[in-house]
Design an enzyme around this catalytic site. Structure first.
Site, PDB file in Angstrom:
ATOM      1  CE  LYS A 259      64.508  49.150  81.162  1.00 46.78           C
ATOM      2  NZ  LYS A 259      62.897  49.071  80.921  1.00 46.78           N
TER       3      LYS A 259
ATOM      4  CE  LYS B 161      53.587  48.730  75.863  1.00 41.45           C
ATOM      5  NZ  LYS B 161      53.867  47.396  75.650  1.00 41.45           N
TER       6      LYS B 161
ATOM      7  N   GLY C 140      56.592  46.685  72.723  1.00 38.61           N
ATOM      8  CA  GLY C 140      57.637  47.221  72.037  1.00 38.61           C
ATOM      9  C   GLY C 140      58.414  46.974  70.822  1.00 38.61           C
ATOM     10  NE  ARG C 141      59.928  40.938  72.785  1.00 39.78           N
ATOM     11  CZ  ARG C 141      59.543  41.230  74.148  1.00 39.78           C
ATOM     12  NH1 ARG C 141      59.917  42.475  74.483  1.00 39.78           N
ATOM     13  NH2 ARG C 141      58.879  40.226  74.888  1.00 39.78           N
TER      14      ARG C 141
ATOM     15  CG  HIS D 241      85.437  38.752  52.484  1.00 36.07           C
ATOM     16  ND1 HIS D 241      86.380  38.378  51.831  1.00 36.07           N
ATOM     17  CD2 HIS D 241      84.177  39.092  51.788  1.00 36.07           C
ATOM     18  CE1 HIS D 241      86.155  38.062  50.621  1.00 36.07           C
ATOM     19  NE2 HIS D 241      84.570  38.548  50.408  1.00 36.07           N
TER      20      HIS D 241
ATOM     21  CD  GLU E 244      63.155  43.158  75.095  1.00 39.75           C
ATOM     22  OE1 GLU E 244      64.114  43.970  76.013  1.00 39.75           O
ATOM     23  OE2 GLU E 244      62.464  43.826  74.397  1.00 39.75           O
TER      24      GLU E 244
ATOM     25  CD  GLU F 271      68.565  53.671  78.311  1.00 32.21           C
ATOM     26  OE1 GLU F 271      67.349  53.880  78.678  1.00 32.21           O
ATOM     27  OE2 GLU F 271      69.130  52.519  78.755  1.00 32.21           O
TER      28      GLU F 271
HETATM   29  O1  F6P Z   1      64.293  47.818  78.415  1.00 30.98           O
HETATM   30  C1  F6P Z   1      63.367  47.028  77.691  1.00 30.98           C
HETATM   31  C2  F6P Z   1      62.421  47.712  76.866  1.00 30.98           C
HETATM   32  O2  F6P Z   1      61.530  47.725  77.594  1.00 30.98           O
HETATM   33  C3  F6P Z   1      62.106  46.967  75.505  1.00 30.98           C
HETATM   34  O3  F6P Z   1      61.176  46.014  75.665  1.00 30.98           O
HETATM   35  C4  F6P Z   1      61.599  48.454  74.912  1.00 30.98           C
HETATM   36  O4  F6P Z   1      61.337  48.114  73.675  1.00 30.98           O
HETATM   37  C5  F6P Z   1      62.512  49.500  75.553  1.00 30.98           C
HETATM   38  O5  F6P Z   1      62.965  49.072  76.593  1.00 30.98           O
HETATM   39  C6  F6P Z   1      62.099  50.798  74.997  1.00 30.98           C
HETATM   40  O6  F6P Z   1      60.905  50.968  75.874  1.00 30.98           O
HETATM   41  P1  F6P Z   1      59.971  52.275  75.704  1.00 30.98           P
HETATM   42  O7  F6P Z   1      59.330  52.208  74.624  1.00 30.98           O
HETATM   43  O8  F6P Z   1      59.108  52.309  76.804  1.00 30.98           O
HETATM   44  O9  F6P Z   1      60.961  53.391  75.936  1.00 30.98           O
END
Ligand code: F6P
Length: 535
Positions: free
Chosen positions: A500, A196, A254-255, A371, A340, A202
């Site tokens: 972060k 987003k 995002g979620r 199990h 979240e 990452e």
């Molecule tokens: O760090 C949390 C977050 O902002 C989530 O809410 C989001 O889904 C994820 O990181 C990834 O964010 P992006 O889509 O901006 O890479």
């Protein structure tokens, strides 16, 4: 607002769920609700008429209807970020206009959907190809909401796959991308960078690694990369041409984003038509949520059941237990959705929360969990409300006997949790096995199940795209209702920021380029260990 519910909880501590069934022959139907293809049964809980009335009263006290309508109408209900919350617009396939600041967002949503469909068809039919020919594999690089939704839904809908194989890389751990790319052909792979913000460390690290892998292997990153983001300037700077950038707006969290361009891998795997059915499932749940009375409103009843168990009864966690191997990522997906969204300790108005925020959500598919951790669920000292889900039939007609066993196991677990086994029943069992005296007494105690443990069950005919859409939207709205009743903003996530920031400041220290001076003793010592032990 919570007094009456607390009083009802304390009123009769010895109440048994089984007694509620004895007192009310119609309990199973009276405490179940159906909409579309789903039946939600919350009768195996201690919620009775008085508790349910008090829970429903909460909805009116906090004007849930007003808040819900404000969300669907595009009001800036995400107050800490000054944004509307309109993931529902992404599945509003044939609803009316949706206004944000007086502008109808639906033409943009439908245009983007049309672009996704055209691109997906081109890839699926080999019209869009890589340097080595038609695309055989798609790698989605994203994390959190830019990974969990499409990864979960792609796996869930495996029986509908007729497109390229889809893979997901999320972790910055090099092991993840190495393992995924290791078996792929860089000349016939499409990489989707899904972020987003297009700043997530990452994702950007993995995206650069994938780009190098592709060019080193004879692929064409200029052609074989696509992006999904709200930050079009950044996708451009990364070198992805606008025709392969699928944008979305900041009013999609995002979620909550699997319904739009973030769902592109799902569409590539199952095709635009099946993806439409997924959207229609979500839309059907929206219509239900907007129109049903609270007492017949599935997301509201699911939310109220959760509030009763966590905020009133104090059960700290909630297990999500899909009896469906293809829903194995669903607990993780719901974990992000719930934790979240509602893991907050400050109310919308800035005051401290006076009731617990959302619970810990966890789970695994049945029957595997049986199990592993069900021992604690049945006989541990704490109570874990369980949310079971199962389809009436599977997708493997030749293996229907497997599915019947799966269903039997699912139903057996909720029955066992409710029914339990008394000491007398355990004694009889031991005696029947030939045991007597002190040993019988000792052994019998280990075989007692307290029972009276609450669970809910969601059943559906089959895990189709439409059903999956309904389930996801059901849980989204459940989280919304919980958030409104708790008075929190379910749509921000400030709690992830500090980690972060610190990771950014630690990166040069872990690289060995900066000293750990100023860090606490533990962190400095851990850095020291890492530096000493790497080659
Ligand atoms: O760090 C949390 C977050 O902002 C989530 O809410 C989001 O889904 C994820 O990181 C990834 O964010 P992006 O889509 O901006 O890479």
């Amino acid at each position: 607002m919570w007094d009456e519910l607390n009083r009802l909880r304390d009123e009769d501590k010895d109440r048994r769920i089984m007694d509620l069934f004895e007192r009310d022959e119609g309990r199973a139907d009276g405490y179940s609700v159906e909409t579309g293809d789903l039946r939600f049964d919350y009768s195996k809980t201690l919620i009775d008429e008085a508790v349910r009335a008090a829970l429903i009263d909460l909805c009116d006290q906090i004007d849930l209807g007003g808040r819900r309508d404000a969300m669907f109408a595009g009001a800036a209900i995400n107050e800490t970020e000054g944004r509307a919350v309109l993931h529902t617009a992404l599945r509003n396939l044939d609803g009316g206009p949706v206004l944000v600041d007086g502008q109808d967002v639906m033409p943009g949503v439908l245009d983007m959907l049309a672009r996704m469909r055209a691109f997906a068809e081109d890839v699926r039919q080999g019209v869009f190809a890589g340097a080595g020919g038609a695309i055989t594999d798609v790698v989605n690089i994203g994390i959190g909401g830019s990974d969990l939704g499409p990864a979960m839904a792609t796996l869930a809908l495996a029986p509908y796959h007729d497109g390229p194989a889809c893979h997901f890389v999320s972790n910055v751990d090099g092991a993840h991308i190495a393992d995924v790319l290791g078996s792929l052909d860089p000349t016939r792979t499409l990489v989707i960078v899904a972020s987003k913000t297009f700043t997530t460390i990452e994702t950007m690290t993995n995206a650069r690694t994938a780009r190098a892998w592709m060019s080193d292997g004879g692929g064409d990153p200029g052609q074989q990369f696509a992006a999904v983001s709200t930050a079009l300037d950044k996708t451009n700077a990364f070198g992805i041409p606008p025709e392969r950038v699928f944008g979305f707006e900041d009013w999609v969290g995002g979620r909550y984003s699997v319904w739009g361009p973030i769902g592109l891998p799902v569409m590539l795997a199952i095709g635009p038509q099946a993806f439409d059915a997924f959207l229609r499932g979500g839309q059907a749940m929206d219509l239900h949520f907007r129109s049903a009375e609270w007492i017949e409103n599935m997301p509201v009843l699911l939310a109220l059941t959760g509030l009763w168990h966590h905020q009133i009864c104090g059960y700290p966690t909630r297990a999500v237990l899909p009896y469906d191997q293809r829903l194995s990522r669903l607990p993780a997906y719901f974990q992000q959705l719930e934790m979240e969204s509602n893991g907050k300790s400050v109310a919308m108005n800035g005051s401290a929360l006076t009731v617990p925020s959302g619970p810990v959500v966890w789970g695994e598919p049945g029957t595997n969990g049986q199990h592993a951790f069900y021992q604690l669920i049945h006989q541990g000292t704490g109570i874990v409300p369980c949310e079971f889900m199962v389809a009436a039939e599977g997708h493997e007609p030749d293996l229907a006997h497997h599915h019947r066993l799966l269903v039997a196991n699912c139903l057996a677990q909720s029955e066992a949790l409710m029914r339990g086994r008394t000491l007398d029943e355990a004694r009889a069992l031991m005696a029947a096995g030939g045991m007597t005296g002190d040993e019988l007494e000792r052994q019998a105690r280990h075989r007692v199940f307290a029972g009276n443990r609450p669970s809910t069950t969601l059943v559906y005919p089959q895990l189709t795209p439409f059903v999956l859409g309904q389930i996801i939207a059901l849980y989204e709205h459940r989280v919304f209702v919980e958030g409104v009743i708790l008075g929190i903003n379910s749509f921000d996530q400030w709690g992830v920021e500090l980690g972060k920031e610190l990771a950014t400041s630690l990166a040069p220290i872990v690289d060995g380029d900066q000293s750990a001076d100023g860090k606490d003793g533990s962190t400095a010592a851990l850095v020291d260990f890492v530096l000493k032990h790497r080659s």
